[in-house]
Design a protein around this motif. Sequence first.
Motif, PDB file in Angstrom:
ATOM      1  N   ARG A   1       0.813  -1.221   0.000  1.00 30.14           N
ATOM      2  CA  ARG A   1       0.000   0.000   0.000  1.00 30.14           C
ATOM      3  C   ARG A   1       0.850   1.277   0.000  1.00 30.14           C
ATOM      4  O   ARG A   1       0.314   2.375  -0.069  1.00 30.14           O
ATOM      5  CB  ARG A   1      -0.933   0.004   1.204  1.00 30.14           C
ATOM      6  CG  ARG A   1      -1.961  -1.105   1.123  1.00 30.14           C
ATOM      7  CD  ARG A   1      -2.949  -1.045   2.234  1.00 30.14           C
ATOM      8  NE  ARG A   1      -3.875  -2.171   2.121  1.00 30.14           N
ATOM      9  CZ  ARG A   1      -4.758  -2.501   3.033  1.00 30.14           C
ATOM     10  NH1 ARG A   1      -4.851  -1.790   4.148  1.00 30.14           N
ATOM     11  NH2 ARG A   1      -5.550  -3.517   2.850  1.00 30.14           N
ATOM     12  N   GLU A   2       2.156   1.114   0.073  1.00 30.16           N
ATOM     13  CA  GLU A   2       3.043   2.266   0.135  1.00 30.16           C
ATOM     14  C   GLU A   2       3.015   3.059  -1.171  1.00 30.16           C
ATOM     15  O   GLU A   2       2.976   2.488  -2.264  1.00 30.16           O
ATOM     16  CB  GLU A   2       4.474   1.812   0.421  1.00 30.16           C
ATOM     17  CG  GLU A   2       5.447   2.948   0.581  1.00 30.16           C
ATOM     18  CD  GLU A   2       6.837   2.478   0.965  1.00 30.16           C
ATOM     19  OE1 GLU A   2       7.562   3.283   1.554  1.00 30.16           O
ATOM     20  OE2 GLU A   2       7.189   1.307   0.681  1.00 30.16           O
ATOM     21  N   ILE A   3       3.040   4.376  -1.041  1.00 28.34           N
ATOM     22  CA  ILE A   3       3.115   5.283  -2.192  1.00 28.34           C
ATOM     23  C   ILE A   3       4.471   5.966  -2.134  1.00 28.34           C
ATOM     24  O   ILE A   3       4.805   6.606  -1.126  1.00 28.34           O
ATOM     25  CB  ILE A   3       2.000   6.345  -2.150  1.00 28.34           C
ATOM     26  CG1 ILE A   3       0.628   5.676  -2.193  1.00 28.34           C
ATOM     27  CG2 ILE A   3       2.164   7.334  -3.294  1.00 28.34           C
ATOM     28  CD1 ILE A   3      -0.510   6.640  -1.942  1.00 28.34           C
ATOM     29  N   THR A   4       5.241   5.856  -3.203  1.00 27.10           N
ATOM     30  CA  THR A   4       6.539   6.520  -3.279  1.00 27.10           C
ATOM     31  C   THR A   4       6.596   7.546  -4.403  1.00 27.10           C
ATOM     32  O   THR A   4       7.489   8.388  -4.418  1.00 27.10           O
ATOM     33  CB  THR A   4       7.678   5.492  -3.471  1.00 27.10           C
ATOM     34  OG1 THR A   4       7.414   4.734  -4.647  1.00 27.10           O
ATOM     35  CG2 THR A   4       7.778   4.562  -2.259  1.00 27.10           C
TER      36      THR A   4
ATOM     37  N   GLY B   1     -10.141  10.950   0.576  1.00 28.63           N
ATOM     38  CA  GLY B   1     -10.908   9.849   0.018  1.00 28.63           C
ATOM     39  C   GLY B   1     -11.299   8.757   0.993  1.00 28.63           C
ATOM     40  O   GLY B   1     -11.462   7.612   0.595  1.00 28.63           O
ATOM     41  N   PHE B   2     -11.487   9.085   2.254  1.00 27.40           N
ATOM     42  CA  PHE B   2     -11.840   8.068   3.243  1.00 27.40           C
ATOM     43  C   PHE B   2     -13.267   7.572   3.006  1.00 27.40           C
ATOM     44  O   PHE B   2     -14.195   8.362   2.901  1.00 27.40           O
ATOM     45  CB  PHE B   2     -11.718   8.635   4.655  1.00 27.40           C
ATOM     46  CG  PHE B   2     -11.880   7.600   5.723  1.00 27.40           C
ATOM     47  CD1 PHE B   2     -10.810   6.829   6.119  1.00 27.40           C
ATOM     48  CD2 PHE B   2     -13.112   7.378   6.316  1.00 27.40           C
ATOM     49  CE1 PHE B   2     -10.949   5.863   7.103  1.00 27.40           C
ATOM     50  CE2 PHE B   2     -13.271   6.419   7.290  1.00 27.40           C
ATOM     51  CZ  PHE B   2     -12.191   5.659   7.676  1.00 27.40           C
TER      52      PHE B   2
ATOM     53  N   ALA C   1     -11.693   0.235   5.033  1.00 26.50           N
ATOM     54  CA  ALA C   1     -11.812   1.578   4.470  1.00 26.50           C
ATOM     55  C   ALA C   1     -10.925   1.725   3.250  1.00 26.50           C
ATOM     56  O   ALA C   1      -9.870   1.093   3.147  1.00 26.50           O
ATOM     57  CB  ALA C   1     -11.432   2.618   5.511  1.00 26.50           C
ATOM     58  N   LEU C   2     -11.382   2.566   2.346  1.00 28.03           N
ATOM     59  CA  LEU C   2     -10.560   3.046   1.249  1.00 28.03           C
ATOM     60  C   LEU C   2     -10.010   4.403   1.689  1.00 28.03           C
ATOM     61  O   LEU C   2     -10.715   5.178   2.342  1.00 28.03           O
ATOM     62  CB  LEU C   2     -11.388   3.202  -0.026  1.00 28.03           C
ATOM     63  CG  LEU C   2     -12.130   1.966  -0.511  1.00 28.03           C
ATOM     64  CD1 LEU C   2     -12.957   2.288  -1.748  1.00 28.03           C
ATOM     65  CD2 LEU C   2     -11.177   0.821  -0.775  1.00 28.03           C
ATOM     66  N   PHE C   3      -8.762   4.690   1.357  1.00 26.99           N
ATOM     67  CA  PHE C   3      -8.152   5.935   1.810  1.00 26.99           C
ATOM     68  C   PHE C   3      -6.825   6.153   1.099  1.00 26.99           C
ATOM     69  O   PHE C   3      -6.249   5.238   0.514  1.00 26.99           O
ATOM     70  CB  PHE C   3      -7.895   5.915   3.317  1.00 26.99           C
ATOM     71  CG  PHE C   3      -6.829   4.910   3.694  1.00 26.99           C
ATOM     72  CD1 PHE C   3      -5.500   5.288   3.790  1.00 26.99           C
ATOM     73  CD2 PHE C   3      -7.159   3.577   3.899  1.00 26.99           C
ATOM     74  CE1 PHE C   3      -4.520   4.356   4.095  1.00 26.99           C
ATOM     75  CE2 PHE C   3      -6.187   2.650   4.220  1.00 26.99           C
ATOM     76  CZ  PHE C   3      -4.859   3.034   4.310  1.00 26.99           C
ATOM     77  N   SER C   4      -6.334   7.355   1.199  1.00 26.38           N
ATOM     78  CA  SER C   4      -4.950   7.716   0.887  1.00 26.38           C
ATOM     79  C   SER C   4      -4.506   8.627   2.018  1.00 26.38           C
ATOM     80  O   SER C   4      -5.260   9.506   2.442  1.00 26.38           O
ATOM     81  CB  SER C   4      -4.856   8.464  -0.438  1.00 26.38           C
ATOM     82  OG  SER C   4      -5.294   7.666  -1.506  1.00 26.38           O
TER      83      SER C   4
ATOM     84  N   LYS D   1       0.536   6.170   2.019  1.00 20.38           N
ATOM     85  CA  LYS D   1      -0.021   4.878   1.636  1.00 20.38           C
ATOM     86  C   LYS D   1      -1.478   5.038   1.251  1.00 20.38           C
ATOM     87  O   LYS D   1      -2.103   6.050   1.559  1.00 20.38           O
ATOM     88  CB  LYS D   1       0.177   3.835   2.718  1.00 20.38           C
ATOM     89  CG  LYS D   1      -0.677   3.966   3.947  1.00 20.38           C
ATOM     90  CD  LYS D   1      -0.291   2.851   4.920  1.00 20.38           C
ATOM     91  CE  LYS D   1      -1.389   2.482   5.848  1.00 20.38           C
ATOM     92  NZ  LYS D   1      -1.051   1.413   6.760  1.00 20.38           N
ATOM     93  N   ALA D   2      -1.979   4.015   0.583  1.00 21.35           N
ATOM     94  CA  ALA D   2      -3.372   4.055   0.128  1.00 21.35           C
ATOM     95  C   ALA D   2      -3.925   2.640   0.072  1.00 21.35           C
ATOM     96  O   ALA D   2      -3.200   1.671  -0.147  1.00 21.35           O
ATOM     97  CB  ALA D   2      -3.467   4.702  -1.249  1.00 21.35           C
ATOM     98  N   ARG D   3      -5.209   2.572   0.291  1.00 18.13           N
ATOM     99  CA  ARG D   3      -5.961   1.363  -0.009  1.00 18.13           C
ATOM    100  C   ARG D   3      -7.035   1.780  -0.985  1.00 18.13           C
ATOM    101  O   ARG D   3      -7.910   2.580  -0.665  1.00 18.13           O
ATOM    102  CB  ARG D   3      -6.604   0.758   1.223  1.00 18.13           C
ATOM    103  CG  ARG D   3      -7.424  -0.470   0.786  1.00 18.13           C
ATOM    104  CD  ARG D   3      -7.775  -1.358   1.888  1.00 18.13           C
ATOM    105  NE  ARG D   3      -8.429  -2.546   1.318  1.00 18.13           N
ATOM    106  CZ  ARG D   3      -9.357  -3.211   1.919  1.00 18.13           C
ATOM    107  NH1 ARG D   3      -9.733  -2.872   3.129  1.00 18.13           N
ATOM    108  NH2 ARG D   3      -9.900  -4.254   1.349  1.00 18.13           N
ATOM    109  N   LYS D   4      -6.916   1.266  -2.193  1.00 21.55           N
ATOM    110  CA  LYS D   4      -7.854   1.599  -3.262  1.00 21.55           C
ATOM    111  C   LYS D   4      -8.655   0.369  -3.619  1.00 21.55           C
ATOM    112  O   LYS D   4      -8.298  -0.741  -3.243  1.00 21.55           O
ATOM    113  CB  LYS D   4      -7.093   2.133  -4.462  1.00 21.55           C
ATOM    114  CG  LYS D   4      -6.255   3.356  -4.115  1.00 21.55           C
ATOM    115  CD  LYS D   4      -5.379   3.788  -5.249  1.00 21.55           C
ATOM    116  CE  LYS D   4      -4.516   4.966  -4.833  1.00 21.55           C
ATOM    117  NZ  LYS D   4      -3.576   5.344  -5.861  1.00 21.55           N
ATOM    118  N   VAL D   5      -9.720   0.557  -4.349  1.00 19.87           N
ATOM    119  CA  VAL D   5     -10.576  -0.580  -4.732  1.00 19.87           C
ATOM    120  C   VAL D   5      -9.777  -1.621  -5.480  1.00 19.87           C
ATOM    121  O   VAL D   5      -8.902  -1.399  -6.221  1.00 19.87           O
ATOM    122  CB  VAL D   5     -11.758  -0.101  -5.613  1.00 19.87           C
ATOM    123  CG1 VAL D   5     -12.575  -1.285  -6.092  1.00 19.87           C
ATOM    124  CG2 VAL D   5     -12.595   0.865  -4.840  1.00 19.87           C
TER     125      VAL D   5
END
Length: 157
Positions: A6-9, A79-80, A94-97, A153-157
Amino acid sequence: MRRKDREITDLSEIREILEEGKVLRLALSICDRPYIVPLFYGFEEKDGNFVFYMHSAKEGKKLDYISSNSQGAIEIEKGFKIIKDGEGDCSYSALFSSVVGEGRIEILEDEEEREKGINLMMKNLTGKDFALTSTLLKNTAVLKFTPLSLTAKARKV
């Protein structure tokens, strides 16, 4: 980061979270007493490093904490959304960034940097540029948070 998947770099994705997020949660602490406060913020990026600006009244608990301990942490999200995540009764997630950082917080004295900080905050909040009055600048404390570490980090669909 535990969930490397889920990490965003990518800096453009991090910048997007920061541009779309409107509230920064600032965590402070003195004498083992934690304190967290939601604030509007602005930011700038130089060579992949981000710096954050917030405003405050000229006195109060937040400034007392910062004056006593210049270490802090931030959290920003966008985007929660709660989602059903499985078959069980309690299978929700949850979906989030989000962006989270630890670093140094300071109360700015330099007038040019204070004005820049408020302008960046108003630009992030409204998308507009403003002509700031000397009264506004005189009556407002401007805070600067410089991260020592920053993760996204993010959790997307």
